[in-house]
Design a protein around this motif. Structure first.
Motif, short mmCIF file in Angstrom:
data_model
loop_
_atom_site.label_atom_id
_atom_site.label_comp_id
_atom_site.label_asym_id
_atom_site.label_seq_id
_atom_site.Cartn_x
_atom_site.Cartn_y
_atom_site.Cartn_z
N GLY A 1 0.86 -1.19 0.00
CA GLY A 1 0.00 0.00 0.00
C GLY A 1 0.89 1.23 0.00
O GLY A 1 1.75 1.38 -0.86
N LYS A 2 0.71 2.07 1.00
CA LYS A 2 1.55 3.27 1.13
C LYS A 2 2.73 3.06 2.06
O LYS A 2 3.54 3.96 2.27
CB LYS A 2 0.71 4.44 1.65
CG LYS A 2 -0.35 4.89 0.68
CD LYS A 2 -1.11 6.07 1.24
CE LYS A 2 -2.16 6.54 0.24
NZ LYS A 2 -2.88 7.71 0.72
N LEU A 3 2.83 1.87 2.63
CA LEU A 3 3.87 1.59 3.62
C LEU A 3 5.15 1.08 2.97
O LEU A 3 5.10 0.31 2.02
CB LEU A 3 3.37 0.55 4.63
CG LEU A 3 2.12 0.90 5.42
CD1 LEU A 3 1.71 -0.27 6.28
CD2 LEU A 3 2.37 2.13 6.27
N ASN A 4 6.27 1.52 3.50
CA ASN A 4 7.58 1.00 3.08
C ASN A 4 8.00 -0.09 4.06
O ASN A 4 7.98 0.13 5.27
CB ASN A 4 8.64 2.10 3.09
CG ASN A 4 8.42 3.12 2.00
OD1 ASN A 4 7.96 2.80 0.93
ND2 ASN A 4 8.75 4.36 2.28
N ARG A 5 8.36 -1.24 3.54
CA ARG A 5 8.88 -2.33 4.35
C ARG A 5 10.19 -2.79 3.74
O ARG A 5 10.41 -2.67 2.54
CB ARG A 5 7.89 -3.50 4.42
CG ARG A 5 6.60 -3.16 5.12
CD ARG A 5 6.85 -2.94 6.60
NE ARG A 5 5.65 -2.64 7.33
CZ ARG A 5 5.38 -1.46 7.87
NH1 ARG A 5 6.23 -0.46 7.75
NH2 ARG A 5 4.28 -1.26 8.53
N PHE A 6 11.07 -3.29 4.58
CA PHE A 6 12.41 -3.67 4.14
C PHE A 6 12.67 -5.12 4.49
O PHE A 6 12.41 -5.54 5.63
CB PHE A 6 13.45 -2.77 4.84
CG PHE A 6 13.23 -1.32 4.57
CD1 PHE A 6 13.83 -0.70 3.49
CD2 PHE A 6 12.40 -0.57 5.38
CE1 PHE A 6 13.61 0.65 3.23
CE2 PHE A 6 12.18 0.78 5.14
CZ PHE A 6 12.79 1.38 4.06
N LYS A 7 13.18 -5.87 3.52
CA LYS A 7 13.57 -7.24 3.79
C LYS A 7 14.88 -7.21 4.56
O LYS A 7 15.82 -6.50 4.16
CB LYS A 7 13.76 -8.02 2.48
CG LYS A 7 12.46 -8.35 1.78
CD LYS A 7 12.66 -9.01 0.44
CE LYS A 7 13.52 -10.23 0.51
NZ LYS A 7 13.68 -10.89 -0.81
N LEU A 8 14.94 -7.95 5.63
CA LEU A 8 16.16 -8.02 6.44
C LEU A 8 17.34 -8.44 5.57
O LEU A 8 18.43 -7.88 5.67
CB LEU A 8 15.97 -8.96 7.62
CG LEU A 8 17.15 -9.12 8.56
CD1 LEU A 8 17.57 -7.77 9.13
CD2 LEU A 8 16.81 -10.09 9.67
N SER A 9 17.11 -9.39 4.69
CA SER A 9 18.20 -9.87 3.82
C SER A 9 18.70 -8.77 2.89
O SER A 9 19.90 -8.69 2.61
CB SER A 9 17.74 -11.09 3.02
OG SER A 9 16.62 -10.78 2.22
N ASP A 10 17.80 -7.90 2.39
CA ASP A 10 18.22 -6.78 1.53
C ASP A 10 19.09 -5.80 2.30
O ASP A 10 20.07 -5.27 1.77
CB ASP A 10 17.01 -6.04 0.96
CG ASP A 10 16.30 -6.80 -0.14
OD1 ASP A 10 16.90 -7.75 -0.70
OD2 ASP A 10 15.14 -6.45 -0.43
#
Length: 60
Positions: free
Chosen positions: A38-47
């Motif tokens: 949606g409008k949220l930014n999420r980050f993969k721990l591996s990235d």
């Protein structure tokens, strides 16, 4: 399939030791990969781990 760990802006900026505004700027410049939900930014721990390794500088 390995467990997928997604971090929010607060967690990711804390992990990297930077301000949220700096992280947001890096996302906008596409320096750090982001998962948009949606409008949220999420980050993969591996990235984030890859980003840290890629930007590591060896001591001389």
């Amino acid at each position: 399939m390995p467990e997928l760990k997604l971090l929010g802006m607060d967690e990711a900026s804390s992990l990297l030791g930077i301000k949220k505004s700096t992280l947001y700027d890096m996302v906008m410049r596409r320096v750090i990969p982001v998962v948009k939900i949606g409008k949220l930014n999420r980050f993969k721990l591996s990235d984030l781990e890859v980003f840290i390794d890629r930007n590591r500088q060896e001591a001389v």
